[in-house]
Motif scaffolding. Structure first.
Motif, PDB file in Angstrom:
ATOM      1  N   LYS A   9      -5.445   9.604   1.808  1.00  0.00           N
ATOM      2  CA  LYS A   9      -4.196   8.975   1.752  1.00  0.00           C
ATOM      3  C   LYS A   9      -3.014   9.658   2.320  1.00  0.00           C
ATOM      4  CE  LYS A   9      -5.298   6.902  -2.753  1.00  0.00           C
ATOM      5  NZ  LYS A   9      -4.754   6.529  -3.922  1.00  0.00           N
ATOM      6  N   SER A  43       0.213   4.296   0.542  1.00  0.00           N
ATOM      7  CA  SER A  43      -0.207   5.346   1.511  1.00  0.00           C
ATOM      8  C   SER A  43      -1.506   5.171   1.999  1.00  0.00           C
ATOM      9  CB  SER A  43       0.361   6.738   1.348  1.00  0.00           C
ATOM     10  OG  SER A  43      -0.657   7.266   0.084  1.00  0.00           O
ATOM     11  N   GLY A  44      -1.878   5.859   2.901  1.00  0.00           N
ATOM     12  CA  GLY A  44      -3.301   5.913   3.538  1.00  0.00           C
ATOM     13  C   GLY A  44      -3.641   4.641   4.288  1.00  0.00           C
ATOM     14  N   TYR A  65       0.688  -1.262  -0.059  1.00  0.00           N
ATOM     15  CA  TYR A  65       0.027  -0.005   0.061  1.00  0.00           C
ATOM     16  C   TYR A  65       0.921   1.131   0.044  1.00  0.00           C
ATOM     17  CZ  TYR A  65      -2.724  -3.759   1.778  1.00  0.00           C
ATOM     18  OH  TYR A  65      -3.494  -5.205   1.890  1.00  0.00           O
ATOM     19  N   GLN A 122      -9.754   0.607   5.254  1.00  0.00           N
ATOM     20  CA  GLN A 122     -10.485   1.654   4.356  1.00  0.00           C
ATOM     21  C   GLN A 122     -12.097   1.246   4.282  1.00  0.00           C
ATOM     22  OE1 GLN A 122     -10.758   4.689   2.660  1.00  0.00           O
ATOM     23  NE2 GLN A 122      -8.769   4.047   1.930  1.00  0.00           N
TER      24      GLN A 122
END
Length: 182
Positions: free
Chosen positions: A86, A31-32, A29, A38
């Motif tokens: 993000k 970022s975030g 991943y 999520q």
């Protein structure tokens, strides 16, 4: 020519396709939040938006994507100081973001409690790992804690625990230098 009459001279065999993973690969991943985070976060954002819509804007706003996006961006900027999720990290920022949208939704307090206790629990875990790794006694930690903060280590907040760990690391480093020098 193949058995089905296709020209095999133009068939290329490449590695796994873009959605396939080789056994060694793990999802990365950039970022975030992770996909699991999520999903949790988006559900809380949706609950908060529905709460806002029922609270005065009318139910017709619930389907207005532009209004929702504007509200979402304003909320991120106001509450978290960012423009997109993000820009947030997977640990403390995730808990804070979930807590902020949970407050707006007004349904529960789970993420609010996690956001308040999370950093302290992480520092306690870090201290526990540090103690095991370096064979530091509880009495030694208590002595340093009382010198620095005039209290027992169990009464320290996350910032103070971080300072305590740093002080013990420095002291152990100096002790190791003194032993090797003699």
């Amino acid at each position: 020519m193949g058995q089905d009459g296709k020209d095999l001279s133009r068939v290329y065999t490449l590695g796994p396709g873009p959605t396939e993973k080789t056994p060694q690969e793990k999802p990365r991943y950039r970022s975030g939040f992770s996909p699991k985070q999520q999903a949790i976060y988006r559900r809380l954002v949706e609950d908060a938006w529905c709460s806002i819509c029922q609270g005065g804007r009318g139910l017709s706003a619930a389907t207005d994507r532009c209004a929702k996006d504007n509200w979402y961006r304003e909320t991120l900027k106001e509450k978290l100081g960012v423009y997109t999720s993000k820009q947030l990290n997977k640990s403390g920022d995730f808990e804070r973001a979930c807590a902020e949208f949970e407050i707006i939704a007004g349904k529960a307090i789970y993420w609010q409690l996690r956001a308040n206790v999370g950093p302290l629990e992480r520092m306690r875990r870090k201290l526990s790992e540090f103690v095991k790794e370096h064979d530091v006694t509880d009495d030694y930690l208590e002595g340093i804690s009382r010198q620095m903060f005039d209290t027992h280590p169990s009464n320290l907040d996350a910032t103070q625990l971080n300072k305590l760990i740093a002080a013990v690391e420095i002291h152990l480093g100096r002790h190791a230098e003194a032993v090797t020098a003699s």
